[in-house]
Design an enzyme around this catalytic site. Structure first.
Site, PDB file in Angstrom:
ATOM      1  N   ARG D  90       0.835  -1.206   0.000  1.00  0.00           N
ATOM      2  CA  ARG D  90       0.000   0.000   0.000  1.00  0.00           C
ATOM      3  C   ARG D  90       0.873   1.262   0.000  1.00  0.00           C
ATOM      4  NH1 ARG D  90      -4.568   1.871   4.479  1.00  0.00           N
ATOM      5  NH2 ARG D  90      -4.867   3.959   3.608  1.00  0.00           N
ATOM      6  N   ASN D 144     -10.783  -3.938  -0.827  1.00  0.00           N
ATOM      7  CA  ASN D 144     -10.818  -2.913  -1.879  1.00  0.00           C
ATOM      8  C   ASN D 144      -9.815  -3.201  -2.978  1.00  0.00           C
ATOM      9  OD1 ASN D 144     -12.850  -1.104  -1.453  1.00  0.00           O
ATOM     10  ND2 ASN D 144     -11.750  -0.099   0.225  1.00  0.00           N
ATOM     11  N   CYS D 165     -19.375  -2.043   0.645  1.00  0.00           N
ATOM     12  CA  CYS D 165     -18.676  -0.863   1.138  1.00  0.00           C
ATOM     13  C   CYS D 165     -19.592  -0.203   2.146  1.00  0.00           C
ATOM     14  CB  CYS D 165     -18.398   0.094  -0.024  1.00  0.00           C
ATOM     15  SG  CYS D 165     -17.574   1.611   0.508  1.00  0.00           S
ATOM     16  N   HIS D 195     -16.933   4.159  -4.321  1.00  0.00           N
ATOM     17  CA  HIS D 195     -16.133   5.375  -4.106  1.00  0.00           C
ATOM     18  C   HIS D 195     -16.352   6.449  -5.185  1.00  0.00           C
ATOM     19  CE1 HIS D 195     -13.066   3.493  -1.076  1.00  0.00           C
ATOM     20  NE2 HIS D 195     -14.335   3.269  -0.751  1.00  0.00           N
ATOM     21  N   TYR D 239     -14.942  10.451  -1.669  1.00  0.00           N
ATOM     22  CA  TYR D 239     -13.847  10.204  -2.609  1.00  0.00           C
ATOM     23  C   TYR D 239     -13.968  11.065  -3.868  1.00  0.00           C
ATOM     24  CZ  TYR D 239     -12.205   6.299   0.181  1.00  0.00           C
ATOM     25  OH  TYR D 239     -11.696   5.540   1.202  1.00  0.00           O
TER      26      TYR D 239
END
Lengths: 418, 418, 418, 418
Positions: D90, D144, D165, D195, D239
């Site tokens: 990440r 995700n 989500c 998102h 987002y």
């Protein structure tokens, strides 16, 4: 909470009262306004409803009126269960087509067409009154042909509405009976039109039923040939017989001594005698012979979802909005919907077996033309609609039939060159 | 440049030769390969074609063979004009339905269904041979039912093809005759299916014709009631009569002393005698009574567009690809297309009048089920297709009819439980 | 036959005169009406056109006027080639975005957006005048952004129109050059938007070109990276660079000493001097440096198809009508069309490679919002449009940019809170 | 009843245990199988879960394994909450794009792209194992990018799945807070992508909220500019800032001393110390700083609907099936669905405001290309996907970025020319 019943003189009104009495906690109704244009029946039903509710220990005010505006004012739900022209008009719907060699039936074929021409403007007129008098109320219709009525409502009104049929309950009931499982465990895809619908991909607690199990379900269906339905792979409305067994059904009707409407009229005399008896507070036995119940269960489901804002999966007649790719977006279909206080919405449903797409398209086309003819009073459109009906098709036949039916119904119509 | 004619024993072969002789500069054909499985007719037609071309001063090699592979090798165009089972099978297509109370017709109704079951696998088989033997050649089909043949070709083959009907020429011809304008000045939207098509928004040199002018065009159409078409606002294929005048057409057929196939068979004896006469190099008079010409004009239009890579606007049976929103994308429709060397593509067309959507959808549904039944040999699908046909509809009727037709055609079918 | 040229003061007017002089038999023009609001340029061009036509031996009447109504009366074709605000406004379209870090370009990005706000109402206003003054005439537009102008015309007018770009000629020209084949032998699928289009499935005389041949075609394209286009499998408009090479293009613009408009203004002074010279009847050399020609060829193609009612396959900006399934039906796309006297219609086209669907959708969305903003004068919509543009995207950036651009263009706009 | 948790070493596992302990009557779980490939974390979490459940008085068997097959065997639900490459990967997802001037974020932009390439094959691999080992189980994914994972699952698996989500809960929570009404009274249309979703037509107990009320709801949303959302008329995912405030968000990231992954890694050390402490049976305080909870509530909603076969209206990532007309039918969208034992189905939803169609289309296009690249290992497709992303767009930039990201992730990928 107020409910207005339009066409309250109907012998089925007490059934709705009975069901409402059973859900008082969820639906705390304080007033039921009974409205009918038939003063005599209205008086009888008002008297009976009061005695009946008293007998049930159900505390609710029954008001009654012949004034639509007064009936719907302040209502939360307006239930339409009227019959324009009564059973006499129905008898014509059945007899005129039959006399010319066409199926004579209340909702399917030329009879349903004629009923639509009489009914669509009336129910749309009620919605128009509601837009002023009770703009937040729901219109719950179970007047037939409920699919064509829904076409009219979507084209003319912004009122929330649910056009219902008890047919949406059959797939679960049948599966339950055939497989000995609770109806609540059953789910299915459901698509088509009112009285021309199909249920498929039936599952019990998430498990798809086998071919053998489907055969058992179909064996109980009382619709058309089980072999045909097995080959198509779907449960079908019993009204499918009028299409796929048209020859046999026509013969049956021609052989029958009386039409259905004539039987019903005889029964109703008996039923209203019982309702009118001031010493009686029971629903008469004869009503069960009359048939046609079950709607009140669906109607109360909608009221519960709307009033309490809970999400219910129910079969309703709604705008297609892309659900069936082979029908226009603005076509009304009968399918699984989510109902809650914000309204009614179809859920995505895989299309029914391809072998019935053509029939559904043809009948839907007839229905849309009919709704437009009913709303405009155009005889040209009415003739196109009748020619488009799969059980008519023939132009010369349609022309003579239309002329005779329009004339017989002139008291209930405006336009159509009358 | 080589052209292969499959089913060259047909009495119409010389018409194609005549038209080709008139466009030698655009289509410099060096070889015409005549192929038929009927040795006798093939011999007759080969002999006649040589004499006929000589008479016309048309220099081209005629080869002949009963071997499909040899015929199509190196071909630029493969023209299919065959008739599986000949006119005897056609007589059955007409008589069996009629004996059971259904329209008996070569392309519309159960007769067309039966012809499709026999024909689709044969034409698709020719395309399969072409994929090896002449992968860049075009298949030009005018064997009926050409729309269902096209369904089969789109589902099974990558060969470029054009499934044709002379019906696409009618709107311009009729407008030309009715309004006294040249056919090339006429344009129109055109949509529907083979033998169930509609032309609308007709214009002459860009000017939309008036209602009065349309009425004149319709008066010449020889299709169904002019009043009905005026009200719909479209010119229609004459085959629409089998749907909208079904009662009258059925009566006519029942009253006729002989079926069309029987008339044709009598005529053909006479025609082939004339073709076979070694002293004759003229097309016999009797052929004009036979009817059905005009295809060669359309076929040559496609060849010209493809061979010379010019863009021609023509009516062809093609995949829908979104042209008609109420039909599946993979449905074959008959509509205006652009044809050039790269292939055939429909042009965007506003949908036909709404009042015929249902009929078109129903017939298309029947056609897709029939094509699938023809390609798979499934009797279940065949029965679903026949039930789906608007002129049948009845399950019990369809069942008996199917059994009899399958048995009568067993020599030309495989599968179907035979 | 009369042609009206709106914005006739443009230095490209003589090119159109030249091309018309070459097709006098097909297009027998008797009057060319020159209309412009710039009296000075109009006078210069009128004088030059008369001398120029005389030199060519082309007999035609040149009339001139500043009155739109008079110009379009009785016209068969109205050609719009105007530039609202002239090159000064263009310079702003290029400089204001650039000063804020955005691509500054006449048709792509915020510059094209600003040009659309100025131009769409003007061209739609011309169509409105035509509906009264010459309702059967065609409007042929090559004012940019022609795709957004087309959006406006489809939403507001019933006049027949063709919004054109010379970009539709590139795939055939490029293939011709790369493979040494005549351009008329080339066919291709073509879809997308004006200045964001893709050509694919390219064939030569019906034979699909190979990957190797495509690579040669792409190598000449002067658009974005050939490897990328190979991987996508399509020829692309050179304007694709502004999207896929946005960093490099921005850098180039920032590094340039002058914007394109400033270069053009310098050139134009020279060009008009030459046009104004009473002794000169030749198109000045400097015009070729000016770039942007080629439109007149496409415009004359449309006139030929419309006037002579012949079917031509041409790239035009038309309503989608289902051609590209990922865009709304009312979206204007640039694609292969059939043009004849009855109008312009897209032909069915398989969608472009999936990897550019998102970009096309995003730019089309921006274009539809922009057209609506231009027609309504809504600043809210204008801001939403600018935020929706893939080369802007940023709300804060769009806000400041919009304010500055609106103010700089206030003389040419109404609404937008100005 | 058995639940398998894949990626059970995650610090969020206890939250799921806590929620399950609260619904024992509805979900009578007897075994929770903990599976992770990280032996150390698995051991820690197993030990903690046992102590934690004991502390809660929740009787359930915790098994643990590194063998996927064993974990999912006989499971009713398989919950995937894994992180391929852990927080180290990440950190790369965040840092590599940022170092090249692009947003560096876990799910949106090139970071989410890279995470998808690593993750999609792993979750699809789990579904593949389930098809053998527990074909009737549900896969509940909250790894995700859940929308792209759903794309992969729909293309490769027949397992029932729900990709979730917590964002679907925000519109009701926000409306509840802003208007002081219970969340259960709120309904809304909801459409878009994970998102990148929008909620609109918000109602409270069936009454559509006013513009003023919407303004209050938006004021609490913490997403992009409230004025912009008011003008669009929709509530949006936070987002959305990465698109509409891209400049500001990029600046914030560039100014931050550490990336989010680096913060998280520091926190996690502390969290695992607490989990590993044999004397501790409380969820550590630090977890709340970690953020990202709330998923377990949605996951349990799905389990309840599926296990007890009740119809629940929930936001899930599902196939479009015609719900949004501007996206392909096979595109995964995030929208209101009905969930019950038979599966998950979207309900018909009017499209979101037109001004965001383009952005949604562009991001969806990127997502479909990314899913296909992840499943095929095609570097060409991966590059096309990255170029298609609205936050990248630039070909040259994408090329360098892709090379660096692929190399940094080579341990977790196969294909891509590595």
């Amino acid at each position: 909470m107020k409910i207005a019943i339009i066409g309250a003189g109907s012998p089925y009104t007490p059934e709705l009262v009975l069901k409402l009495s059973g859900v008082q906690e969820r639906l705390p109704v304080s007033e039921i306004s009974l409205m009918d244009i038939d003063e005599n029946r209205l008086g009888i039903m008002h008297g009976f409803c009061e005695r009946y509710a008293a007998g049930l220990g159900y505390e609710v005010d029954f008001t009654y009126t012949r004034d639509l505006q007064r009936a719907v004012e302040q209502a939360d739900f307006v239930v339409t269960q009227l019959r324009v022209g009564g059973n006499k008009a129905r008898a014509n719907d059945e007899k005129i087509p039959l006399s010319r060699g066409y199926i004579g039936q209340e909702t399917t074929g030329p009879g349903g067409f004629m009923k639509a021409l009489r009914t669509v403007p009336v129910v749309c007129g009620i919605a128009e009154v509601m837009e002023e008098a009770s703009p937040h109320a729901w219109l719950i219709n179970y007047t037939n042909p409920t699919g064509i009525v829904a076409e009219g409502l979507y084209k003319t009104s912004k009122i929330k509405h649910a056009c219902l049929c008890s047919g949406g309950l059959f797939p679960a009931w049948n599966t339950s009976n055939a497989l000995n499982v609770p109806p609540e465990s059953v789910r299915f895809d459901y698509a088509g039109l009112n009285h021309l619908n199909f249920a498929y991909n039936i599952s019990v607690n998430g498990r798809r039923i086998t071919k053998e199990e489907l055969a058992k379900v179909l064996a109980l269906s009382g619709s058309v040939d089980t072999g045909l339905l097995s080959s198509i792979g779907a449960f079908a409305s019993p009204y499918l017989q009028y299409y796929f067994r048209r020859a046999e059904m026509l013969k049956k009707q021609l052989d029958a001594p009386r039409t259905r409407a004539e039987d019903v009229m005889a029964l109703e005399a008996e039923i209203y005698d019982a309702y009118g008896d001031p010493g009686n507070n029971k629903i008469p036995e004869a009503l069960h012979k009359r048939g046609g119940g079950g709607y009140s269960e669906v109607a109360i489901g909608v009221m519960d979802a709307a009033y309490n804002n809970i999400d219910k999966l129910m079969v309703v007649n709604v705008e297609n909005m892309g659900t069936l790719p082979f029908l226009p977006d603005d076509a009304v279909i009968e399918t699984n919907c989510v109902v809650n206080a914000s309204g009614v919405k179809p859920i995505a449903t895989p299309p029914p077996p391809k072998s019935v797409w053509g029939l559904i398209s043809a009948v839907k086309n007839y229905e849309q033309l009919t709704a437009e003819a009913a709303l405009t009073g155009s005889k040209e459109l009415a003739l196109q609609a009748l020619v488009a009906h799969p059980l008519v098709g023939d132009y010369d036949g349609a022309k003579g039939l239309l002329d005779e039916m329009l004339e017989a119904n002139s008291a209930y119509l405006s336009g159509f060159g009358l």
